[in-house]
Design a protein around this motif. Structure first.
Motif, mmCIF file in Angstrom:
data_model
loop_
_atom_site.group_PDB
_atom_site.id
_atom_site.type_symbol
_atom_site.label_atom_id
_atom_site.label_comp_id
_atom_site.label_asym_id
_atom_site.label_seq_id
_atom_site.Cartn_x
_atom_site.Cartn_y
_atom_site.Cartn_z
ATOM 1 N N LEU A 232 0.846 -1.191 0.000
ATOM 2 C CA LEU A 232 0.000 0.000 0.000
ATOM 3 C C LEU A 232 0.883 1.243 0.000
ATOM 4 C CD1 LEU A 232 0.054 1.346 3.099
ATOM 5 C CD2 LEU A 232 -1.440 -0.567 3.591
ATOM 6 N N GLU A 233 0.253 2.379 -0.263
ATOM 7 C CA GLU A 233 0.956 3.660 -0.221
ATOM 8 C C GLU A 233 0.369 4.505 0.895
ATOM 9 O OE1 GLU A 233 0.658 5.360 -4.074
ATOM 10 O OE2 GLU A 233 1.615 3.647 -5.080
ATOM 11 N N GLY A 234 1.254 5.131 1.662
ATOM 12 C CA GLY A 234 0.803 5.960 2.763
ATOM 13 C C GLY A 234 1.517 7.297 2.780
ATOM 14 N N THR A 235 0.778 8.365 3.163
ATOM 15 C CA THR A 235 1.356 9.709 3.204
ATOM 16 C C THR A 235 0.971 10.391 4.527
ATOM 17 O OG1 THR A 235 1.090 9.881 0.806
ATOM 18 C CG2 THR A 235 1.525 11.908 2.007
ATOM 19 N N PRO A 236 2.002 10.854 5.261
ATOM 20 C CA PRO A 236 3.449 10.777 5.003
ATOM 21 C C PRO A 236 3.981 9.357 5.227
ATOM 22 C CG PRO A 236 3.005 11.985 7.028
ATOM 23 C CD PRO A 236 1.676 11.639 6.450
ATOM 24 N N LEU A 237 4.981 9.020 4.422
ATOM 25 C CA LEU A 237 5.470 7.647 4.384
ATOM 26 C C LEU A 237 6.049 7.204 5.732
ATOM 27 C CD1 LEU A 237 5.884 5.216 2.480
ATOM 28 C CD2 LEU A 237 8.141 6.129 1.936
ATOM 29 N N GLY A 238 6.886 8.060 6.335
ATOM 30 C CA GLY A 238 7.515 7.686 7.606
ATOM 31 C C GLY A 238 6.498 7.463 8.708
ATOM 32 N N ALA A 239 5.493 8.330 8.764
ATOM 33 C CA ALA A 239 4.457 8.185 9.789
ATOM 34 C C ALA A 239 3.637 6.918 9.556
ATOM 35 C CB ALA A 239 3.549 9.408 9.780
ATOM 36 N N VAL A 255 9.649 -0.234 3.942
ATOM 37 C CA VAL A 255 9.534 0.665 2.797
ATOM 38 C C VAL A 255 10.079 -0.016 1.555
ATOM 39 C CG1 VAL A 255 10.275 2.861 1.812
ATOM 40 C CG2 VAL A 255 9.672 2.733 4.244
ATOM 41 N N PHE A 256 9.320 0.009 0.471
ATOM 42 C CA PHE A 256 9.761 -0.482 -0.832
ATOM 43 C C PHE A 256 9.444 0.601 -1.859
ATOM 44 C CE2 PHE A 256 11.166 -4.932 -1.133
ATOM 45 C CZ PHE A 256 11.137 -5.266 0.216
ATOM 46 N N GLY A 257 10.474 1.316 -2.312
ATOM 47 C CA GLY A 257 10.263 2.414 -3.245
ATOM 48 C C GLY A 257 9.465 3.513 -2.574
ATOM 49 N N ASP A 258 8.356 3.932 -3.210
ATOM 50 C CA ASP A 258 7.515 4.966 -2.611
ATOM 51 C C ASP A 258 6.299 4.360 -1.922
ATOM 52 O OD1 ASP A 258 6.192 4.086 -4.826
ATOM 53 O OD2 ASP A 258 5.860 6.058 -5.718
ATOM 54 N N GLY A 259 6.340 3.039 -1.694
ATOM 55 C CA GLY A 259 5.239 2.355 -1.023
ATOM 56 C C GLY A 259 5.713 1.562 0.178
ATOM 57 N N LEU A 260 4.795 0.762 0.711
ATOM 58 C CA LEU A 260 5.072 -0.040 1.898
ATOM 59 C C LEU A 260 4.664 -1.488 1.656
ATOM 60 C CD1 LEU A 260 3.534 2.499 4.404
ATOM 61 C CD2 LEU A 260 5.945 1.845 4.408
ATOM 62 N N HIS A 261 5.476 -2.404 2.151
ATOM 63 C CA HIS A 261 5.105 -3.814 2.187
ATOM 64 C C HIS A 261 4.717 -4.131 3.626
ATOM 65 C CE1 HIS A 261 7.223 -5.395 -1.691
ATOM 66 N NE2 HIS A 261 6.437 -4.355 -1.912
ATOM 67 N N VAL A 262 3.536 -4.698 3.800
ATOM 68 C CA VAL A 262 3.010 -4.978 5.137
ATOM 69 C C VAL A 262 2.735 -6.475 5.245
ATOM 70 C CG1 VAL A 262 1.268 -4.393 6.855
ATOM 71 C CG2 VAL A 262 1.920 -2.704 5.123
ATOM 72 N N LEU A 263 3.339 -7.103 6.249
ATOM 73 C CA LEU A 263 3.168 -8.542 6.474
ATOM 74 C C LEU A 263 2.177 -8.734 7.622
ATOM 75 C CD1 LEU A 263 4.153 -11.388 5.661
ATOM 76 C CD2 LEU A 263 5.909 -11.178 7.437
ATOM 77 N N LEU A 264 1.077 -9.435 7.338
ATOM 78 C CA LEU A 264 -0.004 -9.616 8.304
ATOM 79 C C LEU A 264 -0.123 -11.072 8.733
ATOM 80 C CD1 LEU A 264 -2.779 -7.512 6.526
ATOM 81 C CD2 LEU A 264 -1.269 -6.759 8.373
ATOM 82 N N HIS A 265 -0.510 -11.270 10.003
ATOM 83 C CA HIS A 265 -0.812 -12.623 10.460
ATOM 84 C C HIS A 265 -2.010 -13.186 9.709
ATOM 85 C CE1 HIS A 265 2.012 -13.055 13.763
ATOM 86 N NE2 HIS A 265 1.709 -11.857 14.213
ATOM 87 N N ASP A 266 -3.007 -12.335 9.458
ATOM 88 C CA ASP A 266 -4.250 -12.773 8.820
ATOM 89 C C ASP A 266 -4.594 -11.808 7.682
ATOM 90 O OD1 ASP A 266 -6.830 -13.518 8.101
ATOM 91 O OD2 ASP A 266 -7.446 -13.915 10.164
#
Length: 309
Positions: A232-239, A255-266
């Motif tokens: 997903l993409e979030g703005t601001p990225l750091g927050a 962080v991957f490029g200008d987006g985020l990789h999020v690993l979820l249990h479910d």
């Protein structure tokens, strides 16, 4: 018989453990990628297996020869290409080939045939008398490989051979690696480029001297992530990154490029992420399920090992 076999291979420099209880079993004709960050122990392991360093503990054999008891025999049956180009810049292409042919004791009667193969492989036909220092990086790289296989070794060690080389030249170099493997040569190649690992039969992931996982690219992606991966993409990225890492059900976020990789249990928790982020004044796109990359796997394995140590 294994082309490369190591059991409990360890190398210490004083109190520092560069290689820690490493086990490897590599079959003839296999291409194995040695993947890890700088300082992980890749180069030290290769130097051990080449008979250039003596192990502090453990055993290993290469091409059937013991690295501690028969280092000279090991070196006679391997090709080695170091991180930096091992060529002599003030010698010509042909002079470099002649030097390495002498070093590897290539019979004089076979020099012309083998050097012609190396020149053709490097794409240097017509440039045999050019000084090596005048060649572009990709040509130097392929010539260095040609020098390393002049004596037709059954095992080839390549230590970050594509470091600093442009992507197109890197791809051509991997074509040459695959051609050698097709001829039955066993190849252990270290790299910090995760995309290059896709070209290997198997990958050995190493961190701080430890082998953290080994398997085919598909096996590593399928077995070692431990959750469902979304982008997903979030703005601001750091927050957004900081907020996601604190949310229940999130194993990790990176962080991957200008987006985020999020690993979820479910995976069922994914649709609620944007609303949770908006509650913290962070805008976010809808999460998209993605296939994990090898970098995702490596980051997760290293993080898990660090947390449990």
């Amino acid at each position: 018989m294994s082309a490369i076999l190591a059991r409990g291979l360890t190398k210490k420099f004083g109190a520092f453990i560069a290689v820690n209880q490493l086990d490897l079993d590599i079959a003839p004709g296999e291409v194995v990628g040695f993947i890890g960050p700088n300082g992980a122990g890749k180069s030290t392991t290769i130097r051990l297996l080449c008979g250039l360093l003596r192990p502090s503990a453990g055993t290993a054999s290469v091409a059937g020869f013991d690295i501690a008891r028969q280092p000279e025999a090991v070196r006679a049956h391997i090709g080695y290409m170091s991180q930096k180009f091992s060529l002599y810049p003030d010698l010509t292409v042909r002079e470099n080939l002649r030097f390495f042919a002498g070093l590897y004791r290539v019979p004089a009667s076979e020099f012309e045939t083998r050097s012609a193969f190396a020149i053709d492989m490097a794409g240097l036909a017509g440039r045999e008398e050019a000084l090596v220092r005048t060649l572009a990086g990709g040509w130097k790289q392929r010539l260095a490989l040609g020098c390393a296989i002049l004596h037709r070794p059954p095992v080839l060690f390549l230590d970050e051979p594509t470091s600093g080389v442009e992507p197109q030249a890197r791809r051509r170099f991997w074509d040459l690696i695959q051609a050698q493997a097709a001829d039955g040569v066993t190849i252990l190649v270290s790299t910090h480029y995760m995309d290059e690992a896709e070209y290997c039969n198997r990958i050995a992931l190493i961190d701080a001297g430890h082998l953290v996982a080994m398997g085919s690219p598909g096996t590593l992606r399928g077995r070692h992530l431990g959750g469902a991966l979304f982008e997903l993409e979030g703005t601001p990225l750091g927050a957004a990154l900081a907020a996601l890492r604190q949310m229940p059900g999130v194993i990790d976020a990176t962080v991957f490029g200008d987006g985020l990789h999020v690993l979820l249990h479910d995976a069922q928790d994914a649709p609620a992420l944007p609303e949770k982020l908006r509650a913290q004044n962070i805008t976010a796109t809808a999460p998209r399920p993605i296939m994990p990359s090898l970098e995702d796997v490596f980051v997760q394995l290293v993080s898990h090992r660090a947390a449990s140590s």
